[in-house]
Design an enzyme around this catalytic site. Structure first.
Site, PDB file in Angstrom:
ATOM      1  N   ARG A 128       3.853   2.018   4.917  1.00 21.39           N
ATOM      2  CA  ARG A 128       3.638   3.420   4.464  1.00 21.39           C
ATOM      3  C   ARG A 128       2.816   3.491   2.921  1.00 21.39           C
ATOM      4  O   ARG A 128       2.188   4.680   2.419  1.00 21.39           O
ATOM      5  CB  ARG A 128       4.878   4.335   4.401  1.00 21.39           C
ATOM      6  CG  ARG A 128       5.997   3.831   3.406  1.00 21.39           C
ATOM      7  CD  ARG A 128       7.008   4.772   3.255  1.00 21.39           C
ATOM      8  NE  ARG A 128       8.047   4.305   2.320  1.00 21.39           N
ATOM      9  CZ  ARG A 128       8.916   3.274   2.487  1.00 21.39           C
ATOM     10  NH1 ARG A 128       9.064   2.790   3.722  1.00 21.39           N
ATOM     11  NH2 ARG A 128       9.765   2.997   1.650  1.00 21.39           N
ATOM     12  N   TYR A 129       2.825   2.311   2.300  1.00 22.17           N
ATOM     13  CA  TYR A 129       2.016   2.245   1.037  1.00 22.17           C
ATOM     14  C   TYR A 129       0.803   1.425   1.051  1.00 22.17           C
ATOM     15  O   TYR A 129      -0.193   1.707   0.394  1.00 22.17           O
ATOM     16  CB  TYR A 129       2.929   1.411   0.081  1.00 22.17           C
ATOM     17  CG  TYR A 129       4.325   2.215  -0.237  1.00 22.17           C
ATOM     18  CD1 TYR A 129       4.369   3.444  -0.793  1.00 22.17           C
ATOM     19  CD2 TYR A 129       5.693   1.492  -0.061  1.00 22.17           C
ATOM     20  CE1 TYR A 129       5.483   4.094  -0.791  1.00 22.17           C
ATOM     21  CE2 TYR A 129       6.794   2.106  -0.425  1.00 22.17           C
ATOM     22  CZ  TYR A 129       6.666   3.368  -0.895  1.00 22.17           C
ATOM     23  OH  TYR A 129       8.004   4.134  -1.070  1.00 22.17           O
ATOM     24  N   THR A 130       0.508   0.499   2.146  1.00 24.86           N
ATOM     25  CA  THR A 130      -0.413  -0.117   2.049  1.00 24.86           C
ATOM     26  C   THR A 130      -1.700   0.711   2.973  1.00 24.86           C
ATOM     27  O   THR A 130      -1.230   1.189   3.841  1.00 24.86           O
ATOM     28  CB  THR A 130      -0.339  -1.583   2.613  1.00 24.86           C
ATOM     29  OG1 THR A 130       0.295  -1.522   3.976  1.00 24.86           O
ATOM     30  CG2 THR A 130       0.558  -2.351   1.544  1.00 24.86           C
TER      31      THR A 130
END
EC number: 5.6.2.2
Length: 227
Positions: A128-130
């Protein structure tokens, strides 16, 4: 309900005798081929295992090519497991992360944005961050796929189609190498320098009778991403 012959029953429901050695052999071969083709061993035509091929194809279908902006990795993983690869999201993301690591792939097939791990073993950030998109060279693997350059088959539920292999404008199997352990079969091919491999392909094309020794003068050895 009628049973098939493979269930050990006749169609009238009576138990039939089977040779256990033959059944073991046939069952093992069927299982081995399923693992080899569907999971563990890359296809020589594009050098990709099914999960890697599905990731690239899903990104291409989402228009996440090199010249476009990065998008969330979770979006890609969702597309892959929803349409083509009905397995856990962790397995897909791990494969995707490795495709973006310049210390794992000689020529990374994914252009990652964010924390995709390190050589020291640091884990990547959660999907969900990359963010990611196809690398420039990945575009050469899937180039001209819409021009009847491959064979499409139904996906796992028949709602979509997916390619059995990607066209591949360069021999990815030799360039990025491959490793995999299947049932009764395994492979471990090191990566090689792209320029040397292309020169080698040209040499083989000009002289199909070229010897291994002559070819080794062109492709001198493996070219690992870490040197």
């Amino acid at each position: 309900m009628m049973k098939s012959e493979n269930d050990g029953y006749d169609y009238d429901g009576k138990i039939r005798d089977i040779d256990i050695a033959d059944e073991m052999k046939n069952g093992f071969l069927d299982y081995a081929m399923s693992v080899i083709v569907s999971r563990a061993i890359p296809d020589v035509r594009d050098g990709l295992k099914p999960v890697h091929r599905r990731i690239i194809y899903a990104m291409w279908d989402l228009k996440m090519t090199y010249e476009k902006q990065h998008k969330k990795s979770a979006r890609i993983v969702g597309e892959v497991i929803g349409k083509y690869h009905p397995h856990g999201d962790t397995a897909v993301y791990e494969a995707m992360v490795r495709m973006a690591q310049d210390f794992s792939y000689r020529y990374p097939l994914i252009d990652g944005h964010g924390n995709f791990g390190s050589m020291d073993g640091d884990p990547p950030a959660a999907m969900r961050y990359t963010e990611a998109k196809m690398s420039k060279i990945a575009g050469e693997i899937i180039k001209d796929i819409e021009k009847e350059t491959t064979i499409f088959i139904d996906n796992y539920d028949g709602s979509e189609e997916e390619p059995t292999f990607l066209p591949g404008y360069f021999p990815n199997l030799l360039v990025n190498g491959a490793s995999g352990i299947a049932v009764g079969m395994a492979t471990n091919i090191p990566p090689h320098n792209l320029n040397e491999v292309i020169d080698g392909v040209i040499a083989v094309t000009k002289n199909p009778e070229i010897t291994t020794v002559e070819l080794m003068k062109i492709i001198k050895g493996p070219d690992f991403p870490t040197g």
